[in-house]
Design a protein around this motif. Structure first.
Motif, PDB file in Angstrom:
ATOM      1  N   GLY A  81      15.414  11.170  59.872  1.00 57.15           N
ATOM      2  CA  GLY A  81      13.990  11.264  59.559  1.00 57.15           C
ATOM      3  C   GLY A  81      13.159  10.314  60.398  1.00 57.15           C
ATOM      4  N   VAL A  82      13.607   9.063  60.524  1.00 56.00           N
ATOM      5  CA  VAL A  82      12.889   8.078  61.325  1.00 56.00           C
ATOM      6  C   VAL A  82      12.992   8.422  62.809  1.00 56.00           C
ATOM      7  CG1 VAL A  82      12.842   5.644  62.034  1.00 56.00           C
ATOM      8  CG2 VAL A  82      13.096   6.229  59.618  1.00 56.00           C
ATOM      9  N   ALA A  83      14.173   8.865  63.245  1.00 51.97           N
ATOM     10  CA  ALA A  83      14.354   9.206  64.654  1.00 51.97           C
ATOM     11  C   ALA A  83      13.401  10.319  65.080  1.00 51.97           C
ATOM     12  CB  ALA A  83      15.800   9.613  64.908  1.00 51.97           C
ATOM     13  N   LEU A  84      13.277  11.365  64.257  1.00 48.68           N
ATOM     14  CA  LEU A  84      12.380  12.461  64.607  1.00 48.68           C
ATOM     15  C   LEU A  84      10.924  12.012  64.564  1.00 48.68           C
ATOM     16  CD1 LEU A  84      11.880  15.387  65.365  1.00 48.68           C
ATOM     17  CD2 LEU A  84      11.979  15.981  62.933  1.00 48.68           C
ATOM     18  N   ALA A  85      10.565  11.234  63.549  1.00 45.78           N
ATOM     19  CA  ALA A  85       9.187  10.740  63.467  1.00 45.78           C
ATOM     20  C   ALA A  85       8.840   9.884  64.679  1.00 45.78           C
ATOM     21  CB  ALA A  85       8.994   9.939  62.178  1.00 45.78           C
ATOM     22  N   ALA A  86       9.763   9.018  65.085  1.00 45.19           N
ATOM     23  CA  ALA A  86       9.535   8.177  66.261  1.00 45.19           C
ATOM     24  C   ALA A  86       9.417   9.029  67.523  1.00 45.19           C
ATOM     25  CB  ALA A  86      10.660   7.160  66.403  1.00 45.19           C
ATOM     26  N   ALA A  87      10.300  10.003  67.665  1.00 43.40           N
ATOM     27  CA  ALA A  87      10.270  10.863  68.844  1.00 43.40           C
ATOM     28  C   ALA A  87       8.949  11.614  68.945  1.00 43.40           C
ATOM     29  CB  ALA A  87      11.439  11.840  68.810  1.00 43.40           C
ATOM     30  N   VAL A  94      15.722   2.522  67.111  1.00 45.89           N
ATOM     31  CA  VAL A  94      17.102   2.052  67.012  1.00 45.89           C
ATOM     32  C   VAL A  94      17.551   2.286  65.575  1.00 45.89           C
ATOM     33  CG1 VAL A  94      18.653   0.070  67.137  1.00 45.89           C
ATOM     34  CG2 VAL A  94      16.797   0.313  68.808  1.00 45.89           C
ATOM     35  N   ILE A  95      18.694   2.933  65.399  1.00 46.38           N
ATOM     36  CA  ILE A  95      19.189   3.235  64.060  1.00 46.38           C
ATOM     37  C   ILE A  95      20.561   2.593  63.871  1.00 46.38           C
ATOM     38  CG2 ILE A  95      19.670   5.010  62.364  1.00 46.38           C
ATOM     39  CD1 ILE A  95      16.791   5.110  63.382  1.00 46.38           C
ATOM     40  N   ILE A  96      20.697   1.784  62.823  1.00 49.00           N
ATOM     41  CA  ILE A  96      21.961   1.125  62.486  1.00 49.00           C
ATOM     42  C   ILE A  96      22.666   1.989  61.451  1.00 49.00           C
ATOM     43  CG2 ILE A  96      23.014  -0.982  61.593  1.00 49.00           C
ATOM     44  CD1 ILE A  96      20.314  -2.363  62.371  1.00 49.00           C
ATOM     45  N   MET A  97      23.854   2.503  61.805  1.00 49.24           N
ATOM     46  CA  MET A  97      24.566   3.444  60.949  1.00 49.24           C
ATOM     47  C   MET A  97      25.979   2.956  60.665  1.00 49.24           C
ATOM     48  SD  MET A  97      23.424   7.095  62.665  1.00 49.24           S
ATOM     49  CE  MET A  97      23.927   8.021  61.205  1.00 49.24           C
ATOM     50  N   PRO A  98      26.496   3.190  59.456  1.00 54.13           N
ATOM     51  CA  PRO A  98      27.893   2.843  59.181  1.00 54.13           C
ATOM     52  C   PRO A  98      28.835   3.683  60.029  1.00 54.13           C
ATOM     53  CG  PRO A  98      26.962   4.099  57.376  1.00 54.13           C
ATOM     54  CD  PRO A  98      25.830   3.782  58.286  1.00 54.13           C
ATOM     55  N   SER A  99      29.901   3.070  60.476  1.00 54.14           N
ATOM     56  CA  SER A  99      30.834   3.767  61.361  1.00 54.14           C
ATOM     57  C   SER A  99      31.542   4.934  60.673  1.00 54.14           C
ATOM     58  CB  SER A  99      31.866   2.780  61.904  1.00 54.14           C
ATOM     59  OG  SER A  99      32.543   2.123  60.839  1.00 54.14           O
ATOM     60  N   ARG A 110      21.507  10.674  67.463  1.00 53.92           N
ATOM     61  CA  ARG A 110      21.471  10.439  68.908  1.00 53.92           C
ATOM     62  C   ARG A 110      20.733  11.570  69.627  1.00 53.92           C
ATOM     63  NH1 ARG A 110      27.629   8.376  68.927  1.00 53.92           N
ATOM     64  NH2 ARG A 110      27.257   6.124  68.939  1.00 53.92           N
ATOM     65  N   THR A 111      20.974  12.795  69.201  1.00 55.77           N
ATOM     66  CA  THR A 111      20.319  13.934  69.834  1.00 55.77           C
ATOM     67  C   THR A 111      18.801  13.868  69.680  1.00 55.77           C
ATOM     68  OG1 THR A 111      22.257  15.340  69.477  1.00 55.77           O
ATOM     69  CG2 THR A 111      20.169  16.459  69.864  1.00 55.77           C
ATOM     70  N   LEU A 112      18.332  13.296  68.576  1.00 57.68           N
ATOM     71  CA  LEU A 112      16.899  13.150  68.349  1.00 57.68           C
ATOM     72  C   LEU A 112      16.290  12.022  69.184  1.00 57.68           C
ATOM     73  CD1 LEU A 112      16.855  13.728  64.484  1.00 57.68           C
ATOM     74  CD2 LEU A 112      15.825  15.208  66.219  1.00 57.68           C
ATOM     75  N   GLY A 113      17.120  11.349  69.975  1.00 58.72           N
ATOM     76  CA  GLY A 113      16.601  10.374  70.920  1.00 58.72           C
ATOM     77  C   GLY A 113      16.724   8.926  70.511  1.00 58.72           C
ATOM     78  N   ALA A 114      17.345   8.661  69.363  1.00 58.05           N
ATOM     79  CA  ALA A 114      17.460   7.282  68.904  1.00 58.05           C
ATOM     80  C   ALA A 114      18.698   6.606  69.479  1.00 58.05           C
ATOM     81  CB  ALA A 114      17.526   7.239  67.375  1.00 58.05           C
ATOM     82  N   GLU A 115      18.623   5.300  69.633  1.00 64.58           N
ATOM     83  CA  GLU A 115      19.789   4.492  69.973  1.00 64.58           C
ATOM     84  C   GLU A 115      20.531   4.178  68.680  1.00 64.58           C
ATOM     85  OE1 GLU A 115      20.884  -0.057  71.416  1.00 64.58           O
ATOM     86  OE2 GLU A 115      18.875   0.748  71.820  1.00 64.58           O
ATOM     87  N   VAL A 116      21.818   4.505  68.609  1.00 59.83           N
ATOM     88  CA  VAL A 116      22.603   4.298  67.387  1.00 59.83           C
ATOM     89  C   VAL A 116      23.501   3.076  67.553  1.00 59.83           C
ATOM     90  CG1 VAL A 116      24.392   5.262  65.891  1.00 59.83           C
ATOM     91  CG2 VAL A 116      22.570   6.745  66.768  1.00 59.83           C
ATOM     92  N   VAL A 117      23.430   2.166  66.575  1.00 56.96           N
ATOM     93  CA  VAL A 117      24.286   0.989  66.510  1.00 56.96           C
ATOM     94  C   VAL A 117      25.180   1.142  65.282  1.00 56.96           C
ATOM     95  CG1 VAL A 117      24.382  -1.520  66.258  1.00 56.96           C
ATOM     96  CG2 VAL A 117      22.564  -0.461  67.636  1.00 56.96           C
TER      97      VAL A 117
END
Length: 324
Positions: A81-87, A94-99, A110-117
């Motif tokens: 949701g945040v990635a698309l809104a930012a795009a 930058v999105i911090i996600m559990p592995s 990632r496809t929506l353009g965010a950097e995933v950590v």
């Protein structure tokens, strides 16, 4: 938090968010012993209600602040949701996600353009990681639930429910809402208080991760013992929010708790009877409405399907385990 913020968010979401329908099936009514109405936010942009809060929060930022970029932590739905809104605003995310998040959610983000950590949710502190990165890069943190503008965005779903319920002649009913930290449930509760006071929000959670239900029962915020080990990853949080808990304490009904198998069964029924794809965490409210009839009162119940971002193997397991 107030209804004015939710209405303002609705204005900013105009033309950006999908107005999801309110669906009914006689097959589900028979199982539940009452009329069941389903609000399918799995049909929302990015496959969950989280786009509402993401757009609300990003669009509310001062343009100069927003241009520096945003950061969020999420197991996947808030991330997207945040990635698309930012795009759509043309700013970095930058999105911090559990592995151990579902692979689909990581790849979609990632496809929506965010950097995933990625991080280990059992042994690492996502808040600390987020604070470190946001400070170093000048990013604005968009919290997943304990953030006023996020709650306001989620509350726009409640405004839709109130209007749709009036159109169907529903004046009294429990509105069962999938609940992690409580942003969705508390936003809906505030909207219903203003627009449909006969409707009551009730949080639904999976067994072993029912921190909101236990907190509401005890009158104080309680934590989950574990932060992993459930198929309902989308709604697993450490504890209720400092903002969301008081709202639900005042406006919400008792929490409902379902088993993982009940969530899978609800997924199979949503697909068979409504042609909807739900993820396990997104199906807990429907599971509560269908299989916990003695804990719900009245002739009608409204249940959200909060998301449909499910990996193929999990969805296949739900369909193979439960024949609708």
């Amino acid at each position: 938090m107030n209804i004015g913020m939710i209405r303002a968010a609705q204005g900013r979401l105009e033309g950006q968010v999908r107005r999801t329908p309110l669906l009914n099936s006689p097959f589900l009514d028979e199982i539940a012993g009452r009329r069941v109405w389903v609000k399918p936010e799995c049909l929302q942009h990015t496959g969950s209600f989280k786009f509402r809060g993401g757009w609300s929060a990003v669009s509310a930022l001062d343009p100069d602040v927003r241009a520096c970029g945003v950061i969020a932590f999420s197991s996947g739905n808030h991330a997207q949701g945040v990635a698309l809104a930012a795009a759509r605003h043309g700013v970095p995310a930058v999105i911090i996600m559990p592995s151990d998040a579902p692979r689909m959610k990581i790849e979609n983000t990632r496809t929506l353009g965010a950097e995933v950590v990625l991080y280990d949710r059992a042994n690492e502190d996502r808040d600390a990681i987020g604070a470190r990165i946001s400070s170093a890069r000048g990013l604005t943190l968009i919290k997943p639930f304990d953030e006023p503008e996020v709650i306001a965005g989620q509350g726009t779903c409640g405004l839709e429910i109130a209007e749709q319920a009036r159109a169907e002649g529903i004046t009294r009913a429990d509105v069962v809402v999938c609940c992690g930290g409580g942003g969705f449930a508390s936003g809906i509760a505030l909207a219903l208080e203003a627009e449909a006071p006969g409707l009551r929000a009730r949080p639904a959670e999976p067994e072993r991760f029912d921190d909101m239900a236990r907190s509401l029962s005890s009158g104080r915020i309680l934590r989950n013992d574990s932060l992993s080990g459930s198929l309902c990853d989308a709604i697993i949080t450490p504890q209720p929010g400092e903002l969301t808990f008081p709202i639900l304490s005042r406006l919400g009904g008792p929490g409902l708790v379902v088993s993982e198998d009940e969530a899978l069964h609800a997924m199979a029924l949503a697909f068979a009877r409504l042609k909807l794809v739900a993820e396990p965490g997104g199906a807990v409210a429907l599971a509560a409405a269908l299989f916990h009839r003695d804990e719900i009162e009245g002739d009608d119940v409204i249940a959200t399907i909060s998301g449909g971002n499910v990996d193929a193997d999990v969805f296949a397991m739900a369909l193979s385990r439960h024949r609708a």
